[in-house]
Design a protein around this motif. Structure first.
Motif, mmCIF file in Angstrom:
data_model
loop_
_atom_site.group_PDB
_atom_site.id
_atom_site.type_symbol
_atom_site.label_atom_id
_atom_site.label_comp_id
_atom_site.label_asym_id
_atom_site.label_seq_id
_atom_site.Cartn_x
_atom_site.Cartn_y
_atom_site.Cartn_z
ATOM 1 N N HIS A 15 -46.936 -60.933 -43.847
ATOM 2 C CA HIS A 15 -46.139 -60.816 -42.628
ATOM 3 C C HIS A 15 -46.900 -59.977 -41.609
ATOM 4 N N ARG A 53 -40.583 -71.247 -38.928
ATOM 5 C CA ARG A 53 -41.258 -71.142 -40.225
ATOM 6 C C ARG A 53 -40.844 -69.930 -41.060
ATOM 7 N N GLU A 54 -40.468 -68.851 -40.402
ATOM 8 C CA GLU A 54 -40.219 -67.622 -41.162
ATOM 9 C C GLU A 54 -39.137 -67.759 -42.228
ATOM 10 N N MET A 69 -49.229 -66.868 -48.431
ATOM 11 C CA MET A 69 -48.698 -67.715 -47.367
ATOM 12 C C MET A 69 -48.435 -66.870 -46.133
ATOM 13 N N GLY A 70 -48.341 -67.524 -45.012
ATOM 14 C CA GLY A 70 -48.076 -66.846 -43.755
ATOM 15 C C GLY A 70 -48.617 -67.669 -42.606
ATOM 16 N N TYR A 102 -45.950 -63.394 -49.042
ATOM 17 C CA TYR A 102 -45.918 -63.690 -47.608
ATOM 18 C C TYR A 102 -46.647 -62.565 -46.882
ATOM 19 N N TYR A 133 -41.122 -68.726 -45.170
ATOM 20 C CA TYR A 133 -42.013 -67.655 -45.615
ATOM 21 C C TYR A 133 -41.239 -66.565 -46.357
#
Length: 176
Positions: A102, A141-142, A8-9, A100, A145
Motif C-alpha cells: 500500500h 482496485r483497492e 500485489m498493489g 498488499y 487489494y
C-alpha cells in the motif's frame, strides 16, 4: 516447502523491486507475472492487448497466475490489475501468502518517475492527470487489494536500506 509469497498493489508500488530483493534474501525463485506472460506467450503485454483486447489478456493472465501461484517457495509480483479479475484474489489467498504493498498516490507517482519504464496506460500524462488517473484506478482496485492476507504501508523507496527494511517487514508479517 513454504508457501509462495505474492506481492500485489498498484503500478509503481514496488512489487518487482521488493520481490526481487525478497526472493534473494529468502533464496527463492522470483517471478514477475507480466514478464512470465511475455516469456511464455512470446508476445509483449501491449501486443496481447492489441490482438486480444483486455478481456483476452485477462484470460491469459489468469491462466498464467494459476501456473505460477501453486508453485512452492516462490516470490511472485503480480500486475496491478491481476487481483481485480475473475476469482484471482481468492485464488492467490488460497495458494500463497499475499501482501498488499500500500502506497500513497504521491509515493506511486514518485516511483513511476524513478522507474522511468514504459507504462502505456499512463504515457503522456501530466502529474495532475496522473494523480487523477491513479486516484480513480485505486478507487476501483483497492477493495480487491485489501483482501490480501497482509498489508504493508510503504513510503517512497530510493535507498537500498529502505528496500532491505521493507523486505524484513515482509518476512516478519509473512511468518505470522
Amino acid at each position: 516447502m513454504a508457501k509462495s509469497i505474492i506481492l500485489m498493489g498498484y503500478m509503481g508500488a514496488g512489487k518487482t523491486t521488493l520481490g526481487k530483493a525478497l526472493a534473494k534474501k529468502l533464496e527463492r525463485n522470483f517471478c514477475d507475472l507480466d514478464w512470465y506472460i511475455e516469456e511464455t506467450t512470446g508476445k509483449t503485454i501491449p501486443e496481447i492487448f492489441a490482438e486480444s483486447g483486455e478481456d483476452g489478456f485477462r484470460q491469459i493472465e489468469q491462466a498464467k497466475l494459476h501456473e505460477v501461484a501453486q508453485l512452492p517457495d516462490m516470490v511472485i509480483a503480480v500486475g496491478g490489475g491481476t487481483p481485480c479479475f475473475f476469482d484471482n484474489v481468492d485464488f492467490m489467498n488460497e495458494n500463497a501468502i499475499t501482501v498488499y504493498l500500500h502506497a500513497s498516490v504521491e509515493t506511486l507517482i514518485d516511483h513511476i518517475h524513478i522507474s522511468n519504464t514504459n507504462r502505456p496506460l499512463i504515457a503522456g500524462k501530466s502529474d495532475d492527470e496522473l494523480r487523477d488517473y491513479i486516484n480513480e484506478s485505486l478507487r476501483k482496485r483497492e477493495p480487491f487489494y485489501l483482501k490480501a492476507t497482509h498489508i504493508l504501508n510503504l513510503q517512497t523507496i530510493t535507498l537500498q536500506s529502505q528496500i532491505d527494511d521493507y523486505v524484513e517487514q515482509i518476512i516478519k508479517i509473512s511468518n505470522q
